[in-house]
Design a protein around this motif. Structure first.
Motif, PDB file in Angstrom:
ATOM      1  N   GLY A 157       0.820  -1.213   0.000  1.00  0.00           N
ATOM      2  CA  GLY A 157       0.000   0.000   0.000  1.00  0.00           C
ATOM      3  C   GLY A 157       0.849   1.255   0.000  1.00  0.00           C
ATOM      4  N   ILE A 158       1.851   1.280   0.856  1.00  0.00           N
ATOM      5  CA  ILE A 158       2.713   2.472   0.942  1.00  0.00           C
ATOM      6  C   ILE A 158       3.502   2.626  -0.365  1.00  0.00           C
ATOM      7  CG2 ILE A 158       4.833   1.524   2.020  1.00  0.00           C
ATOM      8  CD1 ILE A 158       3.248   4.508   3.499  1.00  0.00           C
ATOM      9  N   GLY A 159       3.882   1.491  -0.953  1.00  0.00           N
ATOM     10  CA  GLY A 159       4.613   1.532  -2.228  1.00  0.00           C
ATOM     11  C   GLY A 159       3.767   2.141  -3.334  1.00  0.00           C
ATOM     12  N   VAL A 160       2.493   1.730  -3.410  1.00  0.00           N
ATOM     13  CA  VAL A 160       1.607   2.255  -4.448  1.00  0.00           C
ATOM     14  C   VAL A 160       1.351   3.751  -4.223  1.00  0.00           C
ATOM     15  CG1 VAL A 160      -0.765   2.151  -5.353  1.00  0.00           C
ATOM     16  CG2 VAL A 160       0.512   0.048  -4.978  1.00  0.00           C
ATOM     17  N   LEU A 161       1.154   4.139  -2.965  1.00  0.00           N
ATOM     18  CA  LEU A 161       0.927   5.565  -2.676  1.00  0.00           C
ATOM     19  C   LEU A 161       2.146   6.396  -3.079  1.00  0.00           C
ATOM     20  CD1 LEU A 161      -0.743   7.878  -1.431  1.00  0.00           C
ATOM     21  CD2 LEU A 161       0.240   7.311   0.776  1.00  0.00           C
ATOM     22  N   LEU A 162       3.338   5.945  -2.673  1.00  0.00           N
ATOM     23  CA  LEU A 162       4.557   6.694  -3.003  1.00  0.00           C
ATOM     24  C   LEU A 162       4.789   6.731  -4.513  1.00  0.00           C
ATOM     25  CD1 LEU A 162       6.920   5.370  -0.181  1.00  0.00           C
ATOM     26  CD2 LEU A 162       5.953   7.666  -0.373  1.00  0.00           C
ATOM     27  N   SER A 163       4.451   5.621  -5.172  1.00  0.00           N
ATOM     28  CA  SER A 163       4.614   5.569  -6.618  1.00  0.00           C
ATOM     29  C   SER A 163       3.687   6.573  -7.308  1.00  0.00           C
ATOM     30  CB  SER A 163       4.316   4.147  -7.100  1.00  0.00           C
ATOM     31  OG  SER A 163       4.578   4.006  -8.453  1.00  0.00           O
ATOM     32  N   THR A 164       2.569   6.865  -6.648  1.00  0.00           N
ATOM     33  CA  THR A 164       1.623   7.836  -7.209  1.00  0.00           C
ATOM     34  C   THR A 164       2.112   9.266  -7.019  1.00  0.00           C
ATOM     35  OG1 THR A 164      -0.154   6.323  -6.622  1.00  0.00           O
ATOM     36  CG2 THR A 164      -0.814   8.570  -7.149  1.00  0.00           C
ATOM     37  N   ILE A 165       2.674   9.536  -5.876  1.00  0.00           N
ATOM     38  CA  ILE A 165       2.988  10.944  -5.572  1.00  0.00           C
ATOM     39  C   ILE A 165       4.437  11.323  -5.880  1.00  0.00           C
ATOM     40  CG2 ILE A 165       1.180  11.175  -3.824  1.00  0.00           C
ATOM     41  CD1 ILE A 165       3.345  10.869  -1.691  1.00  0.00           C
ATOM     42  N   LEU A 166       5.293  10.345  -6.148  1.00  0.00           N
ATOM     43  CA  LEU A 166       6.685  10.679  -6.469  1.00  0.00           C
ATOM     44  C   LEU A 166       6.959  10.382  -7.942  1.00  0.00           C
ATOM     45  CD1 LEU A 166       8.496   9.314  -3.282  1.00  0.00           C
ATOM     46  CD2 LEU A 166       7.887  11.681  -3.778  1.00  0.00           C
ATOM     47  N   HIS A 167       7.965  11.052  -8.466  1.00  0.00           N
ATOM     48  CA  HIS A 167       8.228  10.959  -9.900  1.00  0.00           C
ATOM     49  C   HIS A 167       9.115   9.775 -10.258  1.00  0.00           C
ATOM     50  CE1 HIS A 167       8.741  12.198 -13.977  1.00  0.00           C
ATOM     51  NE2 HIS A 167      10.041  12.312 -13.849  1.00  0.00           N
ATOM     52  N   LYS A 168      10.151   9.573  -9.460  1.00  0.00           N
ATOM     53  CA  LYS A 168      11.136   8.567  -9.837  1.00  0.00           C
ATOM     54  C   LYS A 168      10.994   7.294  -9.001  1.00  0.00           C
ATOM     55  CE  LYS A 168      14.763  11.491 -11.671  1.00  0.00           C
ATOM     56  NZ  LYS A 168      16.111  11.982 -11.501  1.00  0.00           N
ATOM     57  N   THR A 169      11.223   6.165  -9.667  1.00  0.00           N
ATOM     58  CA  THR A 169      11.161   4.880  -8.984  1.00  0.00           C
ATOM     59  C   THR A 169      12.192   4.837  -7.856  1.00  0.00           C
ATOM     60  OG1 THR A 169      10.520   3.910 -11.075  1.00  0.00           O
ATOM     61  CG2 THR A 169      11.245   2.389  -9.384  1.00  0.00           C
ATOM     62  N   SER A 170      13.360   5.412  -8.112  1.00  0.00           N
ATOM     63  CA  SER A 170      14.418   5.390  -7.088  1.00  0.00           C
ATOM     64  C   SER A 170      13.983   6.173  -5.848  1.00  0.00           C
ATOM     65  CB  SER A 170      15.721   5.951  -7.651  1.00  0.00           C
ATOM     66  OG  SER A 170      15.508   7.211  -8.201  1.00  0.00           O
ATOM     67  N   SER A 171      13.258   7.277  -6.040  1.00  0.00           N
ATOM     68  CA  SER A 171      12.775   8.061  -4.900  1.00  0.00           C
ATOM     69  C   SER A 171      11.766   7.235  -4.104  1.00  0.00           C
ATOM     70  CB  SER A 171      12.099   9.353  -5.358  1.00  0.00           C
ATOM     71  OG  SER A 171      12.894  10.016  -6.284  1.00  0.00           O
ATOM     72  N   VAL A 172      10.886   6.527  -4.832  1.00  0.00           N
ATOM     73  CA  VAL A 172       9.882   5.690  -4.167  1.00  0.00           C
ATOM     74  C   VAL A 172      10.583   4.645  -3.309  1.00  0.00           C
ATOM     75  CG1 VAL A 172       7.988   4.051  -4.541  1.00  0.00           C
ATOM     76  CG2 VAL A 172       8.221   6.023  -6.035  1.00  0.00           C
ATOM     77  N   LEU A 173      11.607   4.036  -3.879  1.00  0.00           N
ATOM     78  CA  LEU A 173      12.328   2.997  -3.142  1.00  0.00           C
ATOM     79  C   LEU A 173      12.978   3.562  -1.880  1.00  0.00           C
ATOM     80  CD1 LEU A 173      14.145   0.821  -5.802  1.00  0.00           C
ATOM     81  CD2 LEU A 173      12.427   0.096  -4.180  1.00  0.00           C
ATOM     82  N   MET A 174      13.651   4.709  -2.046  1.00  0.00           N
ATOM     83  CA  MET A 174      14.373   5.284  -0.901  1.00  0.00           C
ATOM     84  C   MET A 174      13.412   5.661   0.223  1.00  0.00           C
ATOM     85  SD  MET A 174      17.317   7.460  -2.787  1.00  0.00           S
ATOM     86  CE  MET A 174      18.019   8.247  -1.369  1.00  0.00           C
ATOM     87  N   VAL A 175      12.336   6.348  -0.152  1.00  0.00           N
ATOM     88  CA  VAL A 175      11.378   6.770   0.875  1.00  0.00           C
ATOM     89  C   VAL A 175      10.672   5.545   1.473  1.00  0.00           C
ATOM     90  CG1 VAL A 175       9.330   8.193   1.324  1.00  0.00           C
ATOM     91  CG2 VAL A 175      11.071   9.009  -0.247  1.00  0.00           C
ATOM     92  N   GLY A 176      10.303   4.598   0.602  1.00  0.00           N
ATOM     93  CA  GLY A 176       9.617   3.381   1.057  1.00  0.00           C
ATOM     94  C   GLY A 176      10.471   2.601   2.051  1.00  0.00           C
ATOM     95  N   TYR A 177      11.732   2.412   1.700  1.00  0.00           N
ATOM     96  CA  TYR A 177      12.621   1.685   2.612  1.00  0.00           C
ATOM     97  C   TYR A 177      12.800   2.448   3.927  1.00  0.00           C
ATOM     98  CZ  TYR A 177      13.889  -1.784  -0.862  1.00  0.00           C
ATOM     99  OH  TYR A 177      13.854  -2.822  -1.760  1.00  0.00           O
ATOM    100  N   GLY A 178      12.867   3.763   3.811  1.00  0.00           N
ATOM    101  CA  GLY A 178      13.013   4.593   5.013  1.00  0.00           C
ATOM    102  C   GLY A 178      11.836   4.380   5.957  1.00  0.00           C
ATOM    103  N   ILE A 179      10.624   4.404   5.385  1.00  0.00           N
ATOM    104  CA  ILE A 179       9.415   4.252   6.216  1.00  0.00           C
ATOM    105  C   ILE A 179       9.373   2.855   6.850  1.00  0.00           C
ATOM    106  CG2 ILE A 179       6.879   4.100   6.133  1.00  0.00           C
ATOM    107  CD1 ILE A 179       6.973   6.325   3.985  1.00  0.00           C
ATOM    108  N   LEU A 180       9.614   1.826   6.034  1.00  0.00           N
ATOM    109  CA  LEU A 180       9.527   0.462   6.566  1.00  0.00           C
ATOM    110  C   LEU A 180      10.635   0.190   7.583  1.00  0.00           C
ATOM    111  CD1 LEU A 180       8.440  -1.701   3.492  1.00  0.00           C
ATOM    112  CD2 LEU A 180       7.044  -0.597   5.205  1.00  0.00           C
ATOM    113  N   ALA A 181      11.826   0.750   7.322  1.00  0.00           N
ATOM    114  CA  ALA A 181      12.928   0.569   8.282  1.00  0.00           C
ATOM    115  C   ALA A 181      12.594   1.253   9.599  1.00  0.00           C
ATOM    116  CB  ALA A 181      14.221   1.133   7.706  1.00  0.00           C
TER     117      ALA A 181
END
Lengths: 552, 311
Positions: A157-181
């Protein structure tokens, strides 16, 4: 196909890809490889209680491993859910169809969740095999499965949300990992820093409520959370919020999808940097007679053109007042000292702080370096570079130097921190010199290794995933071969020593001997890393034309 | 200048290039035409040292693409079908960056950049950001980029693709200037009318095989087995067609249903010209309003060759 076309299309696409099955096999193989050595051998006269205890241990480690693997996989499988549609310019086409934004995000979410859930279901036979050993009940297995499934829902869910609001896949990954960590490790870090402690006799359920990892620990060691409980009564809190949180994220993503392009423009790192740039310029302008019109960019000159590009054009490098961001970083560090004031005298606080900074450095450098070639590939500029006579050495040196320069202040943070507390008399001066060997060597290795990975993989997402996976595997090396070289956080933790009680673990030896041992360890580590970097560089160099041609 | 011998490229089960052999001499403007997926880009990428052939050989300026890529890169300028965009880079910075990659420094760099900007008519855009340029301007900038190190060979992959008519004409004029400068150019394009005007040689490729290579005149004469004339008579075109068919040199005479009074006449190759058609009709008392020889162009030649009508 009329009911839920996006979901069906995505699912069919997944099913057709051979790598789906390779991935599932690897996941299962990894679990089996880790768990089989723990499996108790039969016919050696072990008591039933001993076998049951081992069964319980396998169950525990399997649970922890799955949570960590899910945290790695959930953002990876969802990061490009919407960003890819934006890149391919197909999002508008989808939005103009009858499907509607909710069908799009739910279709993307459910198909990816299906894959994550499928991975979990693959482990069911393994888990139930544990029942034959005893030490674990069917109810516990069911609870563990529920926790994992709910965490998968949240991660997707968080991945899909971030993928919607962020432009780059790498940004989604970085923020996503940050949140889950933060969710998984947050309670532990808070406890480690001494910000949270539970008085004896009181409940310590906060961590289990907040983190699926701690919920697992609660499941296995109930009495350490609640003295009177034999089975965790509150296990459902964490999965409940994970489930609700994941579903809310997808729903919010559905609302935001029609505005995705506008939102990602506002939230892009570039926009954020520019706003910060303007803000600091205004703030610092108070101290000047006249604000500058805008600092001119340095020209290419006669130096390494790749270095110039990395430090003048790329997202971080192009930041005209780059040093101001670093000033802000220092200011943030200063403010954090105020927040952690009661902890500043304790060596454990400094060990954890420097270890966390070490981990951040490795992760950020890896992600930045892994995207450096793939981003050039995606904007079609790599193909232009590949037909110029640029040498491998120029390319790699330019990239490494550029990335290190851009992240120089981040790399310097642990040194600044240690230097300050050496001055205050909390940390032993030797720690500074030990870190001087450990951090630069590890940072340069991480960069060169991720550049190599970036040359090999066709997409940014795969390059980042592969580079992080390698980093994780290397970090696990000390567990199997006592080689701390590739685990910077662990090295940082051990190299930060107190002034008074240097080398507590070696209390019997003299401080001098301990220092010599540490010095030898860090030199060995640095040399190992440099040797490793040379090997990778030789690999890139020997096949540079092949790699760069293939990458282009 | 460019030579390929039995050049083959295989991707798993797909044969992208099948024993392609061609020769392009110095100063040639070679038009490389073929349907999508024919192997044009693969050929150009191999010549640009981006891809390695599965088998066969390719030489550019006497250097082999297998092992002498560095030498080739100094001799070629490659414009891919996609423009590589660097965000936040000005036109001058973009050219400076590539000049530095070719180790052009100091005053030489400034002079070269000024010259290529003038040649491509981009001087007035030298401070503009690259990503703010229109597609036509970007394509001109791409040509400016490849000219920086004064290469002998230009490899242009669909340089006019996606451009509006004005931008296409500008690119065509620019390419003519480069032709006059003596550059050897290999250009792939779908706009065949422009290629016929620009190129002295063409190669037609389909499914990885080179179906034809030679001068434009050669291909037109090869495709055209017989002359075709279009004749307009005032009345009774059916009777006029029947009268024409009585002549030994007339192979076919068909009344065009959609054009009143017009007849399409196919005349044997042995005839000197089609003027005898007029004479014949006048002799038979038909009033001839108009007659013209049907032109065959590269487009038609391409259609016939790729249909396998010309081996």
């Amino acid at each position: 196909m009329t009911g839920f076309p996006i979901f069906v299309r995505e699912l069919v696409a997944y099913a057709r890809r051979p790598r789906t099955y390779v991935f599932q096999s690897v996941f299962l193989a990894l679990l089996v490889l880790v768990l089989i050595p723990l499996w108790p051998p039969s016919g050696q006269g072990r008591s039933g209680a001993e076998i049951a205890e081992t069964g319980g241990l396998i169950f525990q480690f399997g649970g922890y491993l799955q949570v960590i693997l899910l945290a790695l996989l959930a953002p990876a499988t969802t990061a490009n859910a919407i960003t890819l549609e934006k890149d391919k310019k197909t999002l508008d086409v989808l939005l103009l169809s009858d499907a509607g934004p909710f069908a799009i995000v739910w279709g993307k979410f459910l198909s990816r969740l299906f894959n994550l859930a499928f991975l979990l279901f693959l482990t069911v036979p393994l888990l139930f095999a544990l029942l034959t050993l005893g030490g674990v009940g069917a109810k516990a297995i069911g609870v563990q499965f529920a926790i994992l499934l709910a965490f998968a829902v949240f991660g997707a869910g968080i991945g899909v949300l971030l993928s919607t609001i962020l432009h780059k896949t790498s940004s989604v990954l970085m923020v996503g990992y940050g949140i889950l960590a933060a969710i998984l490790g947050g309670p532990g870090l808070v406890e480690q820093l001494g910000l949270y402690s539970v008085p004896p006799g009181q409940y310590a359920l906060g961590a289990a409520y907040a983190s699926p990892l701690y919920d697992m620990i609660y499941l296995f060691r109930t009495s350490s959370f609640v003295a009177t409980e034999s089975f965790p009564l509150h296990w459902w809190v964490c999965p409940a919020w994970c489930l609700a949180g994941g579903l809310v994220c997808v729903t919010v993503a559905g609302f935001l999808l029609p505005y995705a392009t506008s939102i990602d423009r506002i939230l892009s790192f570039r926009t954020v940097f520019e706003r910060f740039d303007a803000m600091t310029e205004r703030a610092l302008g108070i101290f000047r007679r006249k604000a500058p019109e805008g600092a001119p960019r340095p020209t290419v000159g006669t130096g390494n053109p790749i270095y110039w590009k990395e430090t003048s054009i790329n997202t971080i490098g192009r930041f005209r007042y780059w040093w101001r961001a670093n000033l802000a970083l220092l200011a943030f560090m200063g403010i954090s000292y105020l927040a952690f004031k009661p902890m500043l005298g304790k060596i454990e606080f400094h060990k954890v702080t420097v270890a966390v900074l070490g981990g951040l450095i490795m992760l950020l450098l890896t992600v930045i370096a892994a995207t450096t070639v793939s981003s050039e590939r995606e904007d079609s500029s790599l193909i232009l570079l590949a037909t110029t006579p640029v040498e491998c050495a120029t390319y790699v040196k330019g990239k490494v130097a550029g990335i290190l320069r851009n992240t120089m202040f981040l790399i310097a943070l642990p040194f600044v921190h240690v230097a300050i507390f050496i001055g205050v008399g909390v940390i032993h001066p030797a720690s500074f010199f030990l870190l001087m060997f450990a951090i630069p060597a590890a940072a340069a290795t991480a960069v060169i290794q991720a550049i190599f990975v970036s040359l090999l993989f066709p997409t940014t997402l795969r390059a980042i995933m592969a580079a992080i996976l390698i980093l994780v595997l290397e970090s696990a090396l000390p567990l199997i071969c006592c080689l701390p070289s590739f685990n910077l956080p662990m090295s940082c933790y051990f190299f930060v020593e107190p002034v008074g009680g240097l080398g507590q673990a070696f209390a019997a030896t003299s401080q001098g001997n301990y220092l010599v041992a540490m010095g030898l360890a860090v030199v060995f580590s640095a040399l190992t890393q440099i040797g490793f970097s040379v090997v990778i560089y030789s690999l890139i160099s020997s096949g540079f034309d092949r790699y760069i041609g293939r990458a282009a | 200048m460019i030579e390929t011998r039995y050049l083959t490229k295989v991707y798993k089960d797909l044969v992208a290039l099948d024993k392609l052999s061609l020769t392009i001499d110095q100063g040639d403007i070679y038009g490389f035409i073929g349907p999508n997926g024919a192997g044009k880009t693969t050929t150009i990428r191999i010549l640009a040292t981006l891809l390695r052939p599965t088998s066969g050989q390719a030489f550019v300026c006497g250097y082999s693409v297998n092992g002498q890529a560095k030498h080739i890169r100094r001799k070629i300028g490659y414009v891919p079908d996609e423009f590589g965009v660097y965000e936040d880079m000005s036109v001058t910075e973009y050219l400076e960056f590539f000049a530095s990659l070719y180790e052009i420094t100091g005053k030489d760099r400034k002079r070269v950049i000024r010259d290529v900007l003038e040649l491509t008519d981009l001087s007035y855009k030298k401070t503009a950001e690259v990503d703010s340029l229109s597609r036509g301007m970007r394509q001109r900038l791409a040509l400016a980029r490849v000219l920086i190190h004064d290469p002998d060979v230009l490899l242009l992959d669909e340089p006019a693709s996606g451009l509006d008519p004005r931008a296409r004409i500008e690119i065509r004029e620019l390419l003519k200037e480069l032709r006059n400068m003596g550059k050897t150019i290999l250009i792939s394009s779908h706009i065949l009318s422009e290629l016929s005007e620009l190129c002295n040689k063409v190669g037609i490729i389909e499914s990885g095989k080179l179906l034809f290579t030679g001068t434009v005149t050669e291909i037109l004469s090869k495709v055209r087995s017989n002359e075709i004339a279009l004749v307009q008579v005032r009345e009774a075109p059916e009777r006029a067609a029947a009268a024409l068919l009585e002549h030994d040199l007339v192979i076919r005479a068909e009344v065009l249903a959609d054009r009143e009074g017009w007849i399409e006449v196919e005349v044997d190759k042995g005839a000197d010209d089609v003027s005898f058609v007029t004479r014949l009709l006048i002799e038979r008392s038909f009033a001839v309003l108009s007659i013209r020889e049907q032109e065959i162009d590269l487009e038609e030649a391409f259609m016939q060759v790729t249909k396998g009508q010309v081996a």
